[in-house]
Design a protein around this motif. Structure first.
Motif, PDB file in Angstrom:
ATOM      1  N   GLN A 117       0.758  -1.219  -0.008  1.00  0.00           N
ATOM      2  CA  GLN A 117       0.123   0.147   0.020  1.00  0.00           C
ATOM      3  C   GLN A 117       0.882   1.278  -0.025  1.00  0.00           C
ATOM      4  OE1 GLN A 117      -3.125   0.361  -0.537  1.00  0.00           O
ATOM      5  NE2 GLN A 117      -3.724  -1.755  -0.292  1.00  0.00           N
ATOM      6  N   ALA A 118       2.094   1.169   0.590  1.00  0.00           N
ATOM      7  CA  ALA A 118       2.864   2.438   0.609  1.00  0.00           C
ATOM      8  C   ALA A 118       3.233   2.979  -0.881  1.00  0.00           C
ATOM      9  CB  ALA A 118       4.067   1.909   1.375  1.00  0.00           C
ATOM     10  N   GLY A 119       3.395   2.122  -1.700  1.00  0.00           N
ATOM     11  CA  GLY A 119       3.834   2.671  -3.207  1.00  0.00           C
ATOM     12  C   GLY A 119       2.652   2.279  -4.230  1.00  0.00           C
ATOM     13  N   ARG A 120       1.432   2.397  -3.625  1.00  0.00           N
ATOM     14  CA  ARG A 120       0.212   2.364  -4.697  1.00  0.00           C
ATOM     15  C   ARG A 120       0.352   3.120  -5.798  1.00  0.00           C
ATOM     16  NH1 ARG A 120      -4.335   4.847  -5.975  1.00  0.00           N
ATOM     17  NH2 ARG A 120      -6.215   3.409  -6.578  1.00  0.00           N
ATOM     18  N   GLY A 121       0.063   2.733  -7.014  1.00  0.00           N
ATOM     19  CA  GLY A 121       0.288   3.643  -8.181  1.00  0.00           C
ATOM     20  C   GLY A 121      -0.551   4.802  -8.390  1.00  0.00           C
ATOM     21  N   SER A 122      -0.405   5.709  -8.933  1.00  0.00           N
ATOM     22  CA  SER A 122      -1.144   7.098  -9.084  1.00  0.00           C
ATOM     23  C   SER A 122      -2.452   6.606 -10.050  1.00  0.00           C
ATOM     24  CB  SER A 122      -0.559   8.200  -9.726  1.00  0.00           C
ATOM     25  OG  SER A 122       0.592   8.541  -8.991  1.00  0.00           O
ATOM     26  N   ILE A 143      -8.467   2.270 -26.480  1.00  0.00           N
ATOM     27  CA  ILE A 143      -7.705   3.239 -26.139  1.00  0.00           C
ATOM     28  C   ILE A 143      -6.136   2.845 -25.939  1.00  0.00           C
ATOM     29  CG2 ILE A 143      -9.569   4.706 -25.406  1.00  0.00           C
ATOM     30  CD1 ILE A 143      -8.714   4.112 -22.584  1.00  0.00           C
ATOM     31  N   THR A 144      -5.251   3.810 -26.297  1.00  0.00           N
ATOM     32  CA  THR A 144      -3.600   3.487 -26.049  1.00  0.00           C
ATOM     33  C   THR A 144      -3.248   4.490 -25.330  1.00  0.00           C
ATOM     34  OG1 THR A 144      -3.453   2.483 -28.311  1.00  0.00           O
ATOM     35  CG2 THR A 144      -1.408   3.026 -26.963  1.00  0.00           C
ATOM     36  N   ILE A 145      -2.718   4.414 -23.999  1.00  0.00           N
ATOM     37  CA  ILE A 145      -2.366   5.112 -23.031  1.00  0.00           C
ATOM     38  C   ILE A 145      -1.068   5.032 -22.743  1.00  0.00           C
ATOM     39  CG2 ILE A 145      -4.661   5.614 -21.854  1.00  0.00           C
ATOM     40  CD1 ILE A 145      -3.867   3.910 -20.051  1.00  0.00           C
ATOM     41  N   PRO A 146      -0.176   5.888 -22.473  1.00  0.00           N
ATOM     42  CA  PRO A 146       1.324   5.896 -22.046  1.00  0.00           C
ATOM     43  C   PRO A 146       1.202   5.877 -20.340  1.00  0.00           C
ATOM     44  CG  PRO A 146       0.984   8.409 -22.574  1.00  0.00           C
ATOM     45  CD  PRO A 146      -0.395   7.506 -23.061  1.00  0.00           C
ATOM     46  N   THR A 147       1.613   4.691 -19.764  1.00  0.00           N
ATOM     47  CA  THR A 147       1.563   4.605 -18.331  1.00  0.00           C
ATOM     48  C   THR A 147       2.758   3.687 -17.868  1.00  0.00           C
ATOM     49  OG1 THR A 147       0.190   3.676 -16.582  1.00  0.00           O
ATOM     50  CG2 THR A 147       0.479   2.494 -18.685  1.00  0.00           C
ATOM     51  N   SER A 148       2.669   3.467 -16.472  1.00  0.00           N
ATOM     52  CA  SER A 148       3.802   2.529 -15.909  1.00  0.00           C
ATOM     53  C   SER A 148       2.899   1.230 -15.758  1.00  0.00           C
ATOM     54  CB  SER A 148       4.278   3.155 -14.584  1.00  0.00           C
ATOM     55  OG  SER A 148       4.928   4.242 -15.071  1.00  0.00           O
ATOM     56  N   VAL A 149       3.916   0.112 -16.102  1.00  0.00           N
ATOM     57  CA  VAL A 149       3.542  -1.241 -15.917  1.00  0.00           C
ATOM     58  C   VAL A 149       4.240  -1.929 -15.284  1.00  0.00           C
ATOM     59  CG1 VAL A 149       2.004  -1.237 -17.977  1.00  0.00           C
ATOM     60  CG2 VAL A 149       4.414  -1.984 -18.072  1.00  0.00           C
ATOM     61  N   GLY A 242       2.029   0.322  -9.147  1.00  0.00           N
ATOM     62  CA  GLY A 242       2.737   0.796  -8.264  1.00  0.00           C
ATOM     63  C   GLY A 242       3.958   0.428  -7.887  1.00  0.00           C
ATOM     64  N   THR A 243       4.787   0.750  -7.044  1.00  0.00           N
ATOM     65  CA  THR A 243       6.353   0.308  -6.864  1.00  0.00           C
ATOM     66  C   THR A 243       6.346  -1.049  -6.074  1.00  0.00           C
ATOM     67  OG1 THR A 243       6.312   1.744  -5.054  1.00  0.00           O
ATOM     68  CG2 THR A 243       6.749   3.029  -7.050  1.00  0.00           C
ATOM     69  N   ARG A 244       7.330  -1.600  -6.499  1.00  0.00           N
ATOM     70  CA  ARG A 244       7.744  -2.800  -6.009  1.00  0.00           C
ATOM     71  C   ARG A 244       6.388  -3.912  -5.600  1.00  0.00           C
ATOM     72  NH1 ARG A 244      12.187  -0.561  -1.808  1.00  0.00           N
ATOM     73  NH2 ARG A 244      13.313   0.521  -3.419  1.00  0.00           N
ATOM     74  N   GLY A 245       5.689  -4.025  -6.506  1.00  0.00           N
ATOM     75  CA  GLY A 245       4.404  -4.969  -6.204  1.00  0.00           C
ATOM     76  C   GLY A 245       3.376  -4.257  -5.899  1.00  0.00           C
TER      77      GLY A 245
END
Length: 380
Positions: A117-122, A143-149, A242-245
């Motif tokens: 939960q500490a690094g939940r994605g935006s 739709i195609t979006i630029p994001t973090s996966v 999110g970061t680190r899972g």
């Protein structure tokens, strides 16, 4: 030196309920909190008195004893308040855990472990423009979006394949550390793991320990029938990874509807202006009008139809969201004056006028009759 009245310390009356007490306590405690008043001994003293007052007044038994005996209820071992209160045996841990748990997101003093939960994605926003026909029928769009996966090689953990994140030895995996400052306790984000609760000794080479990488993602979006301008569609977990899972954020799609060349919309109603020839308006007849579903509807035009007359086509409007009730379509006629007439057409109109054509136009005849009366009343 006599002690201050508990009600006065919190700034409430004796009839204040539990909610009013808690609200007053939060406000007063924040005002005199030592972190906001560093080095101020008076603020620290007042902060302690406020906590003592709230601890007594929030407890029905202690409050009843205080209302009857005042501060004497808690002196000399008197047990009417349930014991343990007042300057002698007051325990700050409960009252300030309650306060800081609420204020700092701790949930009533319970310690929360860091980690995912500490690094939940935006959360992310995507603006999508559709046609009025799309809103009528509903559709599935890509739709195609630029994001973090999530990083594939490490599975989003941030650790190099074959290794695992280690529990932070500073916070014990909780993501937060606590420190005593005088009589109260302060909880802060762990400076070593930055709230994640874990340390990556061998970071993944692909994502450099972040557990996510930048990438374009293609999604299918189902647009239901009846959506309106500004409708928001939420796709859970399709936001930034999110970061680190840690869990991904959500994707919010905001819909806008293109202006239509024929129709104007108001909720489930559709409006359309239709020009009709002067001859059809005078003699009557039929016209075909388009509908939002891509078909034609025949409308009967009565003899003598004027501009602005409206005709209702039931069930030809927009559906409610996700189907169900369908609104109506309103046709408004606009009588068109002939242009570029032939010589014979002009002769026929002149004959019509000579035969008393103005007498079959009651609105214009009545209007100019009123104007004539007005002009006669005017004086030079």
């Amino acid at each position: 030196m006599s002690k201050a009245d508990y009600y006065e310390l919190l700034g409430v009356g004796k009839g204040a309920d539990e909610a009013a007490l808690k609200k007053a306590f939060r406000k007063a405690a924040m005002q005199h909190h030592p972190d906001r008043n560093p080095g101020d001994q008076e603020a620290e003293k007042k902060f302690k008195e406020i906590g003592e007052a709230y601890d007594v007044l929030k407890d029905p038994n202690k409050r009843a004893a205080y209302d009857r005996y005042g501060h004497a209820a808690f002196e000399n071992g008197m047990g009417g308040a349930g014991g343990g209160a007042g300057a002698g045996g007051f325990d700050f841990s409960d009252v300030f855990e309650e306060f800081f748990g609420d204020f700092m997101g701790g949930g009533g003093g319970r310690r929360r472990r860091g980690g995912p939960q500490a690094g939940r994605g935006s959360d992310m926003r995507f603006n999508l423009e559709i046609t009025l026909e799309d809103a009528f029928l509903g559709k599935t769009d890509k739709i195609t979006i630029p994001t973090s996966v999530a990083c594939d090689p490490c599975g989003g953990s941030g650790a190099e394949p074959g290794s695992k994140p280690e529990v932070c030895d500073t916070c014990g995996g909780h993501g937060k550390v606590r420190a005593n400052q005088g009589f109260f306790m302060v909880e802060r984000t762990c400076p070593k793991c930055h709230g994640t609760g874990s340390i990556i000794a061998n970071p993944c080479k692909s994502c450099r320990g972040a557990g996510r990488v930048n990438k374009e993602k293609t999604l299918q979006v189902k647009i239901p029938q009846g959506v309106e301008e500004g409708t928001r569609i939420r796709l859970t977990g399709e936001g930034e990874a999110g970061t680190r899972g840690a869990p991904a954020g959500d994707l919010y799609i905001f819909l806008s509807i293109k202006p239509h060349p024929f129709f104007k919309r108001d909720a489930d109603m559709l409006y359309c202006q239709v020009p009709i020839p002067m001859s059809t308006a005078a003699l009557g007849g039929h016209i075909d009008v388009p509908t939002i579903e891509g078909k034609r509807a025949r409308v009967k035009i009565p003899e003598g139809t004027q501009s602005g007359r409206q005709f209702r086509l039931r069930g030809k409007g927009m559906p409610e969201l996700n189907g169900g009730f369908t609104g109506d379509m309103i046709i408004e006629t606009v009588v068109e004056t002939p242009e570029n007439m032939t010589k014979r057409q002009r002769e026929l109109l002149e004959e019509f006028a000579a035969e008393g054509g103005d007498q079959v136009s009651p609105r214009s005849e009545g209007f100019f009759a009123k104007v004539k009366d007005l002009w006669e009343d005017l004086k030079d």
